[in-house]
Design an enzyme around this catalytic site. Structure first.
Site, PDB file in Angstrom:
ATOM      1  N   LYS A  12       0.846  -1.193   0.000  1.00  0.00           N
ATOM      2  CA  LYS A  12       0.000   0.000   0.000  1.00  0.00           C
ATOM      3  C   LYS A  12       0.880   1.241   0.000  1.00  0.00           C
ATOM      4  O   LYS A  12       1.916   1.274   0.663  1.00  0.00           O
ATOM      5  CB  LYS A  12      -0.924   0.003   1.213  1.00  0.00           C
ATOM      6  CG  LYS A  12      -2.059  -0.998   1.069  1.00  0.00           C
ATOM      7  CD  LYS A  12      -2.984  -0.993   2.266  1.00  0.00           C
ATOM      8  CE  LYS A  12      -4.029  -2.098   2.100  1.00  0.00           C
ATOM      9  NZ  LYS A  12      -4.761  -2.333   3.353  1.00  0.00           N
ATOM     10  N   LYS A  45       7.543   1.462   3.049  1.00  0.00           N
ATOM     11  CA  LYS A  45       7.400   2.423   4.144  1.00  0.00           C
ATOM     12  C   LYS A  45       6.044   2.309   4.851  1.00  0.00           C
ATOM     13  O   LYS A  45       5.905   2.757   5.988  1.00  0.00           O
ATOM     14  CB  LYS A  45       7.555   3.848   3.613  1.00  0.00           C
ATOM     15  CG  LYS A  45       8.897   4.118   2.979  1.00  0.00           C
ATOM     16  CD  LYS A  45       9.905   4.538   4.017  1.00  0.00           C
ATOM     17  CE  LYS A  45      11.240   4.850   3.340  1.00  0.00           C
ATOM     18  NZ  LYS A  45      12.167   5.506   4.233  1.00  0.00           N
ATOM     19  N   THR A  94       4.959  14.538  10.140  1.00  0.00           N
ATOM     20  CA  THR A  94       6.276  13.992   9.808  1.00  0.00           C
ATOM     21  C   THR A  94       6.917  14.902   8.773  1.00  0.00           C
ATOM     22  O   THR A  94       6.255  15.738   8.162  1.00  0.00           O
ATOM     23  CB  THR A  94       6.188  12.550   9.261  1.00  0.00           C
ATOM     24  OG1 THR A  94       7.502  11.968   9.266  1.00  0.00           O
ATOM     25  CG2 THR A  94       5.656  12.521   7.831  1.00  0.00           C
ATOM     26  N   SER A 145      10.642  13.467   2.219  1.00  0.00           N
ATOM     27  CA  SER A 145      10.608  13.884   0.821  1.00  0.00           C
ATOM     28  C   SER A 145       9.953  12.826  -0.047  1.00  0.00           C
ATOM     29  O   SER A 145       9.860  12.983  -1.245  1.00  0.00           O
ATOM     30  CB  SER A 145      12.030  14.131   0.321  1.00  0.00           C
ATOM     31  OG  SER A 145      12.773  12.938   0.427  1.00  0.00           O
ATOM     32  N   GLY A 159      17.340   4.461   4.794  1.00  0.00           N
ATOM     33  CA  GLY A 159      17.858   4.318   6.147  1.00  0.00           C
ATOM     34  C   GLY A 159      16.998   3.383   6.972  1.00  0.00           C
ATOM     35  O   GLY A 159      15.793   3.472   6.989  1.00  0.00           O
TER      36      GLY A 159
END
Lengths: 273, 273
Positions: free
Chosen positions: A58, A63, A85, A88, A169
Protein backbone atom coordinates in the site's frame (compact mmCIF):
# COMPACT_ATOMS: atom_id res chain seq x y z
CA UNK A 1 20.43 6.57 38.81
CA UNK A 2 19.30 6.11 35.28
CA UNK A 3 21.72 4.72 32.69
CA UNK A 4 20.92 6.95 29.75
CA UNK A 5 23.05 5.04 27.23
CA UNK A 6 21.12 1.87 28.05
CA UNK A 7 17.83 3.65 27.58
CA UNK A 8 18.95 5.11 24.27
CA UNK A 9 20.06 1.69 23.14
CA UNK A 10 16.69 0.24 24.04
CA UNK A 11 14.89 3.01 22.20
CA UNK A 12 16.60 2.33 18.87
CA UNK A 13 17.17 -1.40 18.97
CA UNK A 14 14.96 -3.93 17.26
CA UNK A 15 14.90 -7.61 18.09
CA UNK A 16 12.82 -10.52 16.91
CA UNK A 17 10.25 -9.91 19.68
CA UNK A 18 9.61 -6.34 18.63
CA UNK A 19 9.54 -7.40 14.98
CA UNK A 20 6.97 -10.14 15.69
CA UNK A 21 4.90 -7.67 17.72
CA UNK A 22 4.99 -5.19 14.85
CA UNK A 23 4.02 -7.93 12.40
CA UNK A 24 0.94 -8.85 14.44
CA UNK A 25 -0.10 -5.22 14.81
CA UNK A 26 0.21 -4.29 11.14
CA UNK A 27 -1.18 -7.54 9.69
CA UNK A 28 -4.75 -6.22 9.18
CA UNK A 29 -3.51 -3.18 7.29
CA UNK A 30 -0.57 -4.20 5.08
CA UNK A 31 -0.46 -6.27 1.89
CA UNK A 32 1.45 -9.55 1.88
CA UNK A 33 3.44 -8.70 -1.23
CA UNK A 34 4.20 -11.37 -3.83
CA UNK A 35 7.64 -12.78 -4.64
CA UNK A 36 8.43 -12.91 -8.36
CA UNK A 37 11.22 -14.66 -10.24
CA UNK A 38 12.36 -14.88 -13.84
CA UNK A 39 14.33 -17.62 -15.56
CA UNK A 40 15.68 -15.00 -17.96
CA UNK A 41 17.12 -12.92 -15.13
CA UNK A 42 18.42 -16.07 -13.39
CA UNK A 43 20.36 -16.90 -16.56
CA UNK A 44 21.74 -13.37 -16.82
CA UNK A 45 22.79 -13.31 -13.16
CA UNK A 46 23.93 -16.94 -12.94
CA UNK A 47 21.99 -17.18 -9.66
CA UNK A 48 18.45 -17.92 -8.55
CA UNK A 49 16.87 -14.53 -7.86
CA UNK A 50 13.71 -13.91 -5.84
CA UNK A 51 12.16 -10.44 -5.97
CA UNK A 52 10.14 -9.26 -2.98
CA UNK A 53 7.76 -6.75 -4.55
CA UNK A 54 7.24 -4.04 -1.97
CA UNK A 55 6.29 -1.75 -4.87
CA UNK A 56 2.92 -3.55 -4.51
CA UNK A 57 2.71 -2.55 -0.84
CA UNK A 58 0.00 0.00 0.00
CA UNK A 59 1.28 3.46 -0.86
CA UNK A 60 3.66 1.86 -3.35
CA UNK A 61 6.61 1.15 -1.02
CA UNK A 62 7.74 -0.78 2.08
CA UNK A 63 7.40 2.42 4.14
CA UNK A 64 3.73 1.65 4.81
CA UNK A 65 4.84 -1.08 7.24
CA UNK A 66 6.39 1.47 9.57
CA UNK A 67 3.69 4.09 9.03
CA UNK A 68 0.82 1.74 9.87
CA UNK A 69 2.63 0.51 12.98
CA UNK A 70 3.17 4.10 14.12
CA UNK A 71 -0.44 5.14 13.51
CA UNK A 72 -2.15 2.08 14.97
CA UNK A 73 0.14 2.03 18.04
CA UNK A 74 -1.28 5.39 19.18
CA UNK A 75 -4.02 5.40 21.80
CA UNK A 76 -7.25 7.21 20.92
CA UNK A 77 -6.30 10.38 22.76
CA UNK A 78 -2.93 10.58 21.02
CA UNK A 79 -4.44 9.71 17.65
CA UNK A 80 -7.11 12.41 17.86
CA UNK A 81 -4.40 15.07 17.71
CA UNK A 82 -3.23 13.81 14.33
CA UNK A 83 0.36 13.12 13.26
CA UNK A 84 3.15 15.10 11.69
CA UNK A 85 6.28 13.99 9.81
CA UNK A 86 8.85 15.43 7.46
CA UNK A 87 9.76 13.35 4.47
CA UNK A 88 10.61 13.88 0.82
CA UNK A 89 9.15 10.68 -0.38
CA UNK A 90 7.49 7.37 0.24
CA UNK A 91 7.27 7.69 4.03
CA UNK A 92 5.15 10.83 3.61
CA UNK A 93 2.57 9.08 1.43
CA UNK A 94 2.62 6.00 3.65
CA UNK A 95 1.92 8.01 6.80
CA UNK A 96 -0.86 9.99 5.08
CA UNK A 97 -2.49 6.75 3.95
CA UNK A 98 -2.22 5.08 7.37
CA UNK A 99 -3.69 8.21 9.02
CA UNK A 100 -6.54 8.20 6.51
CA UNK A 101 -7.29 4.56 7.34
CA UNK A 102 -7.52 5.47 11.03
CA UNK A 103 -9.50 8.63 10.26
CA UNK A 104 -7.06 11.12 11.78
CA UNK A 105 -5.31 14.13 10.20
CA UNK A 106 -1.71 13.92 8.91
CA UNK A 107 0.48 16.99 8.44
CA UNK A 108 3.39 16.33 6.11
CA UNK A 109 6.36 18.67 5.86
CA UNK A 110 7.77 18.19 2.35
CA UNK A 111 10.91 19.76 0.84
CA UNK A 112 10.23 21.78 -2.30
CA UNK A 113 12.41 19.49 -4.45
CA UNK A 114 10.40 16.32 -3.69
CA UNK A 115 9.32 14.20 -6.70
CA UNK A 116 5.93 15.31 -8.04
CA UNK A 117 4.35 11.84 -8.03
CA UNK A 118 5.18 11.39 -4.34
CA UNK A 119 3.59 14.73 -3.44
CA UNK A 120 0.53 13.69 -5.48
CA UNK A 121 0.34 10.48 -3.44
CA UNK A 122 0.38 12.45 -0.18
CA UNK A 123 -2.47 14.65 -1.41
CA UNK A 124 -4.43 11.72 -2.78
CA UNK A 125 -4.36 10.11 0.65
CA UNK A 126 -5.63 13.31 2.27
CA UNK A 127 -2.32 14.41 3.82
CA UNK A 128 -1.99 18.16 4.46
CA UNK A 129 1.18 19.37 2.76
CA UNK A 130 3.46 21.94 4.42
CA UNK A 131 6.37 23.00 2.19
CA UNK A 132 9.90 23.31 3.59
CA UNK A 133 13.28 24.40 2.24
CA UNK A 134 15.56 21.80 3.76
CA UNK A 135 15.60 18.10 2.94
CA UNK A 136 15.34 16.48 6.34
CA UNK A 137 14.88 12.77 6.89
CA UNK A 138 12.57 11.53 9.60
CA UNK A 139 13.77 8.76 11.86
CA UNK A 140 11.75 5.61 11.75
CA UNK A 141 11.80 2.53 13.91
CA UNK A 142 13.63 -0.47 12.48
CA UNK A 143 11.29 -3.15 13.87
CA UNK A 144 8.70 -2.49 11.17
CA UNK A 145 11.13 -3.22 8.39
CA UNK A 146 12.00 -6.54 9.98
CA UNK A 147 8.47 -7.66 9.19
CA UNK A 148 9.51 -7.61 5.54
CA UNK A 149 12.21 -10.25 6.01
CA UNK A 150 9.98 -12.46 8.18
CA UNK A 151 7.43 -12.47 5.37
CA UNK A 152 10.09 -12.99 2.67
CA UNK A 153 11.73 -15.99 4.41
CA UNK A 154 8.32 -17.48 5.03
CA UNK A 155 7.67 -17.31 1.28
CA UNK A 156 11.16 -18.46 0.17
CA UNK A 157 12.76 -20.35 3.09
CA UNK A 158 15.89 -21.43 1.21
CA UNK A 159 17.28 -17.94 0.60
CA UNK A 160 20.99 -17.79 1.47
CA UNK A 161 21.47 -14.09 0.69
CA UNK A 162 19.39 -10.92 0.93
CA UNK A 163 20.22 -7.75 -0.99
CA UNK A 164 18.61 -4.59 0.33
CA UNK A 165 18.91 -1.00 -0.93
CA UNK A 166 20.62 1.14 1.67
CA UNK A 167 18.49 4.17 0.76
CA UNK A 168 15.81 5.35 3.14
CA UNK A 169 17.86 4.32 6.15
CA UNK A 170 16.85 1.64 8.57
CA UNK A 171 15.52 -0.84 6.03
CA UNK A 172 18.77 -2.79 6.01
CA UNK A 173 19.09 -2.99 9.81
CA UNK A 174 15.51 -4.12 10.31
CA UNK A 175 15.73 -6.65 7.51
CA UNK A 176 19.04 -8.02 8.82
CA UNK A 177 17.79 -8.48 12.38
CA UNK A 178 14.60 -10.16 11.20
CA UNK A 179 16.34 -12.45 8.71
CA UNK A 180 19.19 -13.51 10.99
CA UNK A 181 16.82 -14.37 13.82
CA UNK A 182 15.26 -16.96 11.50
CA UNK A 183 18.44 -18.08 9.72
CA UNK A 184 21.65 -16.94 11.45
CA UNK A 185 23.75 -18.05 8.45
CA UNK A 186 21.95 -15.80 6.00
CA UNK A 187 24.07 -13.14 4.31
CA UNK A 188 22.57 -9.64 4.22
CA UNK A 189 24.16 -7.26 1.72
CA UNK A 190 23.54 -3.54 1.39
CA UNK A 191 23.40 -2.08 -2.11
CA UNK A 192 23.91 1.58 -2.84
CA UNK A 193 24.37 3.51 -6.08
CA UNK A 194 27.87 4.67 -7.00
CA UNK A 195 26.89 8.34 -6.97
CA UNK A 196 24.75 8.00 -3.85
CA UNK A 197 22.83 11.09 -2.87
CA UNK A 198 19.22 12.13 -2.39
CA UNK A 199 18.80 12.72 -6.10
CA UNK A 200 19.33 9.02 -6.76
CA UNK A 201 16.04 8.33 -5.03
CA UNK A 202 13.99 9.98 -7.75
CA UNK A 203 16.36 10.08 -10.72
CA UNK A 204 18.71 7.40 -11.93
CA UNK A 205 22.33 8.57 -11.70
CA UNK A 206 24.07 5.34 -12.55
CA UNK A 207 24.12 3.29 -15.77
CA UNK A 208 23.82 -0.06 -13.96
CA UNK A 209 20.69 1.07 -12.13
CA UNK A 210 19.05 2.21 -15.35
CA UNK A 211 19.76 -1.20 -16.90
CA UNK A 212 18.28 -2.91 -13.83
CA UNK A 213 15.18 -0.73 -14.10
CA UNK A 214 14.78 -1.72 -17.72
CA UNK A 215 15.01 -5.41 -16.78
CA UNK A 216 12.38 -4.89 -14.09
CA UNK A 217 9.98 -3.26 -16.56
CA UNK A 218 10.61 -5.40 -19.61
CA UNK A 219 11.32 -8.81 -18.08
CA UNK A 220 9.70 -8.83 -14.61
CA UNK A 221 6.86 -6.49 -15.77
CA UNK A 222 7.18 -4.56 -12.52
CA UNK A 223 7.21 -0.76 -12.36
CA UNK A 224 9.84 0.35 -9.86
CA UNK A 225 11.63 3.54 -8.95
CA UNK A 226 15.41 3.86 -9.39
CA UNK A 227 16.18 3.26 -5.70
CA UNK A 228 14.03 0.12 -5.90
CA UNK A 229 16.26 -1.32 -8.63
CA UNK A 230 19.55 -0.97 -6.76
CA UNK A 231 19.48 -4.55 -5.47
CA UNK A 232 19.23 -6.05 -8.94
CA UNK A 233 21.87 -3.63 -10.26
CA UNK A 234 24.24 -4.84 -7.52
CA UNK A 235 23.75 -8.54 -8.36
CA UNK A 236 24.41 -7.92 -12.05
CA UNK A 237 27.42 -5.65 -11.46
CA UNK A 238 30.96 -6.70 -12.35
CA UNK A 239 32.14 -5.84 -8.85
CA UNK A 240 29.70 -8.37 -7.35
CA UNK A 241 30.69 -11.05 -9.86
CA UNK A 242 34.39 -10.45 -9.12
CA UNK A 243 33.85 -10.55 -5.35
CA UNK A 244 34.97 -13.98 -4.00
CA UNK A 245 32.04 -13.94 -1.55
CA UNK A 246 29.56 -14.01 -4.43
CA UNK A 247 30.57 -17.62 -5.17
CA UNK A 248 28.88 -18.78 -1.96
CA UNK A 249 25.59 -17.16 -2.91
CA UNK A 250 23.03 -19.16 -4.80
CA UNK A 251 19.46 -18.21 -3.84
CA UNK A 252 19.37 -14.46 -3.59
CA UNK A 253 16.43 -12.45 -2.29
CA UNK A 254 16.19 -8.93 -3.69
CA UNK A 255 13.92 -6.32 -2.13
CA UNK A 256 12.23 -4.11 -4.73
CA UNK A 257 11.59 -1.40 -2.18
CA UNK A 258 9.25 0.98 -4.01
CA UNK A 259 7.49 1.80 -7.26
CA UNK A 260 6.61 5.48 -7.08
CA UNK A 261 8.09 6.99 -10.21
CA UNK A 262 6.87 9.51 -12.76
CA UNK A 263 6.78 7.78 -16.14
CA UNK A 264 8.38 10.93 -17.58
CA UNK A 265 11.36 10.63 -15.22
CA UNK A 266 11.72 6.96 -16.07
CA UNK A 267 11.73 7.62 -19.78
CA UNK A 268 14.27 10.40 -19.46
CA UNK A 269 16.54 8.09 -17.43
CA UNK A 270 16.28 5.27 -19.97
CA UNK A 271 17.16 7.59 -22.84
CA UNK A 272 20.07 9.30 -21.12
CA UNK A 273 22.04 6.10 -20.74
CA UNK B 1 -22.13 -43.38 -39.92
CA UNK B 2 -20.08 -40.66 -38.34
CA UNK B 3 -21.77 -37.44 -37.25
CA UNK B 4 -19.20 -34.89 -38.30
CA UNK B 5 -20.84 -31.91 -36.59
CA UNK B 6 -20.75 -33.80 -33.28
CA UNK B 7 -17.10 -34.60 -33.75
CA UNK B 8 -16.31 -30.99 -34.60
CA UNK B 9 -18.19 -29.87 -31.50
CA UNK B 10 -16.23 -32.28 -29.36
CA UNK B 11 -12.97 -31.13 -30.87
CA UNK B 12 -13.48 -27.48 -29.91
CA UNK B 13 -15.45 -27.78 -26.71
CA UNK B 14 -13.96 -27.38 -23.26
CA UNK B 15 -15.64 -28.45 -20.06
CA UNK B 16 -14.63 -28.44 -16.43
CA UNK B 17 -13.14 -31.95 -16.75
CA UNK B 18 -10.81 -30.97 -19.56
CA UNK B 19 -9.95 -27.74 -17.71
CA UNK B 20 -9.10 -29.64 -14.52
CA UNK B 21 -7.05 -32.12 -16.52
CA UNK B 22 -5.15 -29.25 -18.16
CA UNK B 23 -4.60 -27.64 -14.78
CA UNK B 24 -3.04 -30.81 -13.36
CA UNK B 25 -0.82 -31.28 -16.40
CA UNK B 26 0.53 -27.72 -16.50
CA UNK B 27 0.89 -27.20 -12.73
CA UNK B 28 4.63 -28.08 -12.60
CA UNK B 29 5.44 -25.61 -15.38
CA UNK B 30 3.26 -22.49 -14.93
CA UNK B 31 3.41 -19.71 -12.34
CA UNK B 32 0.48 -19.21 -9.99
CA UNK B 33 0.18 -15.50 -10.74
CA UNK B 34 -0.66 -13.04 -7.94
CA UNK B 35 -3.88 -11.04 -7.65
CA UNK B 36 -3.37 -7.34 -6.93
CA UNK B 37 -5.80 -4.66 -5.85
CA UNK B 38 -5.64 -0.93 -5.21
CA UNK B 39 -7.86 1.21 -2.97
CA UNK B 40 -7.14 4.15 -5.27
CA UNK B 41 -8.47 2.32 -8.32
CA UNK B 42 -11.44 1.00 -6.28
CA UNK B 43 -12.35 4.60 -5.45
CA UNK B 44 -12.02 5.69 -9.08
CA UNK B 45 -14.12 2.76 -10.34
CA UNK B 46 -16.63 2.72 -7.46
CA UNK B 47 -16.17 -1.08 -7.35
CA UNK B 48 -13.82 -3.57 -5.73
CA UNK B 49 -11.36 -4.56 -8.43
CA UNK B 50 -9.10 -7.62 -8.40
CA UNK B 51 -6.35 -7.83 -10.99
CA UNK B 52 -5.16 -11.27 -12.09
CA UNK B 53 -1.60 -10.57 -13.21
CA UNK B 54 -0.94 -12.92 -16.10
CA UNK B 55 1.74 -10.47 -17.19
CA UNK B 56 3.79 -12.29 -14.49
CA UNK B 57 3.15 -15.63 -16.17
CA UNK B 58 6.18 -17.28 -17.77
CA UNK B 59 6.77 -15.71 -21.17
CA UNK B 60 4.94 -12.61 -19.94
CA UNK B 61 1.37 -13.61 -20.83
CA UNK B 62 -1.42 -16.16 -20.18
CA UNK B 63 -0.53 -17.92 -23.46
CA UNK B 64 2.06 -20.05 -21.67
CA UNK B 65 -0.80 -22.04 -20.10
CA UNK B 66 -1.87 -23.33 -23.51
CA UNK B 67 1.63 -23.71 -24.83
CA UNK B 68 2.86 -25.81 -21.91
CA UNK B 69 -0.21 -28.03 -22.13
CA UNK B 70 0.38 -28.56 -25.84
CA UNK B 71 4.08 -29.36 -25.42
CA UNK B 72 3.81 -31.64 -22.39
CA UNK B 73 0.82 -33.53 -23.82
CA UNK B 74 2.99 -34.87 -26.65
CA UNK B 75 4.44 -38.36 -26.35
CA UNK B 76 8.19 -38.69 -26.69
CA UNK B 77 8.04 -39.74 -30.33
CA UNK B 78 5.84 -36.78 -31.27
CA UNK B 79 7.91 -34.39 -29.19
CA UNK B 80 11.19 -35.43 -30.78
CA UNK B 81 9.99 -34.01 -34.10
CA UNK B 82 9.62 -30.55 -32.57
CA UNK B 83 6.67 -28.20 -32.91
CA UNK B 84 5.62 -25.47 -35.31
CA UNK B 85 3.15 -22.59 -34.95
CA UNK B 86 2.35 -19.30 -36.59
CA UNK B 87 1.73 -16.37 -34.32
CA UNK B 88 2.45 -12.66 -34.24
CA UNK B 89 2.77 -12.40 -30.53
CA UNK B 90 2.69 -13.91 -27.10
CA UNK B 91 1.72 -17.43 -28.18
CA UNK B 92 4.92 -17.64 -30.24
CA UNK B 93 7.14 -16.82 -27.26
CA UNK B 94 5.13 -19.07 -24.97
CA UNK B 95 5.48 -22.08 -27.31
CA UNK B 96 9.21 -21.45 -27.78
CA UNK B 97 9.67 -21.34 -23.98
CA UNK B 98 7.63 -24.49 -23.36
CA UNK B 99 9.58 -26.32 -26.08
CA UNK B 100 12.84 -25.17 -24.53
CA UNK B 101 11.75 -26.53 -21.14
CA UNK B 102 11.05 -29.91 -22.75
CA UNK B 103 14.28 -29.76 -24.77
CA UNK B 104 12.69 -29.96 -28.22
CA UNK B 105 12.92 -27.59 -31.20
CA UNK B 106 10.22 -24.98 -31.92
CA UNK B 107 9.76 -23.43 -35.37
CA UNK B 108 7.79 -20.19 -35.22
CA UNK B 109 6.30 -18.58 -38.32
CA UNK B 110 6.08 -14.85 -37.57
CA UNK B 111 4.55 -12.09 -39.72
CA UNK B 112 6.99 -9.33 -40.61
CA UNK B 113 4.94 -6.69 -38.76
CA UNK B 114 5.12 -8.45 -35.37
CA UNK B 115 6.21 -6.28 -32.37
CA UNK B 116 9.97 -6.33 -31.93
CA UNK B 117 9.92 -7.25 -28.22
CA UNK B 118 7.80 -10.33 -28.93
CA UNK B 119 10.19 -11.52 -31.64
CA UNK B 120 13.06 -10.95 -29.18
CA UNK B 121 11.26 -13.16 -26.66
CA UNK B 122 10.91 -15.97 -29.21
CA UNK B 123 14.64 -15.79 -29.98
CA UNK B 124 15.60 -15.57 -26.31
CA UNK B 125 13.72 -18.81 -25.67
CA UNK B 126 15.53 -20.53 -28.51
CA UNK B 127 12.65 -20.52 -31.01
CA UNK B 128 13.66 -20.68 -34.68
CA UNK B 129 12.03 -17.77 -36.49
CA UNK B 130 10.58 -18.16 -39.98
CA UNK B 131 9.26 -14.88 -41.44
CA UNK B 132 5.93 -14.72 -43.24
CA UNK B 133 3.94 -12.05 -45.08
CA UNK B 134 0.44 -12.74 -43.83
CA UNK B 135 -0.81 -12.28 -40.29
CA UNK B 136 -2.42 -15.61 -39.49
CA UNK B 137 -3.71 -16.60 -36.08
CA UNK B 138 -3.13 -20.09 -34.80
CA UNK B 139 -6.02 -21.92 -33.20
CA UNK B 140 -5.52 -22.83 -29.58
CA UNK B 141 -7.54 -25.03 -27.28
CA UNK B 142 -9.82 -23.25 -24.85
CA UNK B 143 -9.37 -25.68 -21.93
CA UNK B 144 -6.00 -24.21 -21.02
CA UNK B 145 -7.43 -20.74 -20.54
CA UNK B 146 -10.04 -22.12 -18.17
CA UNK B 147 -7.21 -22.92 -15.77
CA UNK B 148 -6.85 -19.17 -15.32
CA UNK B 149 -10.37 -18.72 -13.94
CA UNK B 150 -10.09 -21.78 -11.66
CA UNK B 151 -6.97 -20.24 -10.15
CA UNK B 152 -8.54 -16.75 -9.94
CA UNK B 153 -11.72 -17.93 -8.16
CA UNK B 154 -9.61 -20.00 -5.79
CA UNK B 155 -7.73 -16.80 -4.87
CA UNK B 156 -10.79 -14.48 -4.74
CA UNK B 157 -13.90 -16.68 -4.24
CA UNK B 158 -16.37 -13.79 -3.89
CA UNK B 159 -15.93 -12.39 -7.41
CA UNK B 160 -19.33 -11.68 -9.00
CA UNK B 161 -17.99 -10.47 -12.36
CA UNK B 162 -15.03 -11.28 -14.59
CA UNK B 163 -13.81 -8.94 -17.33
CA UNK B 164 -11.63 -10.52 -19.99
CA UNK B 165 -10.02 -8.96 -23.06
CA UNK B 166 -11.51 -10.46 -26.21
CA UNK B 167 -8.17 -10.23 -28.03
CA UNK B 168 -6.25 -13.37 -28.75
CA UNK B 169 -9.43 -15.39 -29.18
CA UNK B 170 -10.44 -18.23 -26.97
CA UNK B 171 -9.42 -16.65 -23.66
CA UNK B 172 -12.97 -15.48 -22.96
CA UNK B 173 -14.59 -18.83 -23.76
CA UNK B 174 -12.16 -20.84 -21.65
CA UNK B 175 -12.42 -18.40 -18.75
CA UNK B 176 -16.23 -18.38 -18.92
CA UNK B 177 -16.55 -22.18 -18.92
CA UNK B 178 -14.12 -22.51 -16.02
CA UNK B 179 -15.68 -19.72 -13.95
CA UNK B 180 -19.30 -20.75 -14.47
CA UNK B 181 -18.57 -24.35 -13.55
CA UNK B 182 -17.51 -23.06 -10.13
CA UNK B 183 -20.07 -20.25 -9.77
CA UNK B 184 -22.94 -20.47 -12.31
CA UNK B 185 -24.15 -16.98 -11.31
CA UNK B 186 -20.86 -15.26 -12.19
CA UNK B 187 -21.04 -12.66 -14.95
CA UNK B 188 -18.31 -12.91 -17.61
CA UNK B 189 -17.88 -9.79 -19.73
CA UNK B 190 -15.76 -9.44 -22.86
CA UNK B 191 -13.88 -6.17 -23.32
CA UNK B 192 -12.61 -4.98 -26.67
CA UNK B 193 -11.13 -1.68 -27.83
CA UNK B 194 -13.35 0.68 -29.86
CA UNK B 195 -11.09 0.55 -32.89
CA UNK B 196 -10.45 -3.17 -32.57
CA UNK B 197 -7.92 -4.57 -35.00
CA UNK B 198 -4.62 -6.43 -34.88
CA UNK B 199 -2.70 -3.20 -34.41
CA UNK B 200 -4.39 -2.67 -31.05
CA UNK B 201 -2.46 -5.64 -29.72
CA UNK B 202 0.86 -3.85 -29.86
CA UNK B 203 -0.10 -0.17 -30.07
CA UNK B 204 -2.74 1.69 -28.11
CA UNK B 205 -5.41 3.05 -30.47
CA UNK B 206 -7.92 4.25 -27.92
CA UNK B 207 -7.71 7.04 -25.30
CA UNK B 208 -9.43 4.99 -22.58
CA UNK B 209 -6.93 2.15 -22.98
CA UNK B 210 -3.99 4.54 -22.72
CA UNK B 211 -5.44 5.95 -19.49
CA UNK B 212 -5.91 2.42 -18.13
CA UNK B 213 -2.28 1.59 -19.01
CA UNK B 214 -1.13 4.67 -17.13
CA UNK B 215 -3.13 3.59 -14.06
CA UNK B 216 -1.58 0.13 -14.26
CA UNK B 217 1.95 1.56 -14.37
CA UNK B 218 1.60 4.43 -11.91
CA UNK B 219 -0.89 3.03 -9.39
CA UNK B 220 -0.70 -0.78 -9.63
CA UNK B 221 3.05 -0.69 -10.54
CA UNK B 222 2.47 -3.36 -13.17
CA UNK B 223 3.90 -3.17 -16.68
CA UNK B 224 1.26 -4.33 -19.16
CA UNK B 225 0.72 -4.18 -22.89
CA UNK B 226 -2.24 -2.23 -24.37
CA UNK B 227 -4.36 -5.33 -24.95
CA UNK B 228 -3.76 -6.28 -21.31
CA UNK B 229 -5.29 -3.01 -20.10
CA UNK B 230 -8.59 -3.36 -21.98
CA UNK B 231 -10.40 -4.88 -18.98
CA UNK B 232 -9.61 -1.93 -16.72
CA UNK B 233 -10.45 0.53 -19.51
CA UNK B 234 -13.87 -1.12 -19.86
CA UNK B 235 -14.65 -0.86 -16.12
CA UNK B 236 -13.71 2.82 -16.06
CA UNK B 237 -15.58 3.69 -19.29
CA UNK B 238 -18.71 5.81 -19.33
CA UNK B 239 -20.55 3.18 -21.33
CA UNK B 240 -19.98 0.61 -18.54
CA UNK B 241 -21.08 3.07 -15.84
CA UNK B 242 -24.23 3.93 -17.82
CA UNK B 243 -25.09 0.27 -18.41
CA UNK B 244 -27.87 -0.80 -15.98
CA UNK B 245 -26.19 -4.20 -15.57
CA UNK B 246 -23.14 -2.57 -14.01
CA UNK B 247 -25.18 -1.77 -10.88
CA UNK B 248 -25.29 -5.47 -9.99
CA UNK B 249 -21.52 -5.79 -10.14
CA UNK B 250 -19.50 -5.26 -7.01
CA UNK B 251 -16.42 -7.49 -6.88
CA UNK B 252 -14.91 -7.45 -10.33
CA UNK B 253 -12.05 -9.65 -11.48
CA UNK B 254 -9.95 -8.17 -14.27
CA UNK B 255 -7.51 -10.29 -16.25
CA UNK B 256 -4.29 -8.41 -17.08
CA UNK B 257 -3.53 -10.77 -19.92
CA UNK B 258 0.03 -9.84 -20.89
CA UNK B 259 2.94 -7.50 -20.31
CA UNK B 260 5.12 -7.74 -23.39
CA UNK B 261 5.53 -4.17 -24.58
CA UNK B 262 8.44 -2.11 -25.87
CA UNK B 263 8.97 0.81 -23.47
CA UNK B 264 9.34 3.01 -26.55
CA UNK B 265 5.88 2.02 -27.85
CA UNK B 266 4.40 2.64 -24.41
CA UNK B 267 5.91 6.08 -24.17
CA UNK B 268 4.73 7.03 -27.65
CA UNK B 269 1.20 5.92 -26.77
CA UNK B 270 1.15 7.88 -23.52
CA UNK B 271 2.28 11.05 -25.28
CA UNK B 272 -0.10 10.81 -28.21
CA UNK B 273 -3.20 11.02 -26.05
Amino acid sequence: MEDKSQKEHHKYAADIDSISKAQTLIRPYVNITPVLSSETLNLIAGKSLFFKCECFQKGGAFKFRGASNAIFSLNDEQAAKGVVTHSSGNHAAALALAAKLRGIPAYIVIPKNAPKCKVENVKRYGGQVIWSEANMQSREETANKGTLSLEFLDQVPHLDTLIVPISGGGLISGVAIGAKSINPAIRVLAAEPKGADDAAQSKASDKEIVEAMRYCYEVLKVAIEPSGAIGLAAVLSDSFKRNPASKDTRNIGIVLSGGNVDLGVLWESLNNR
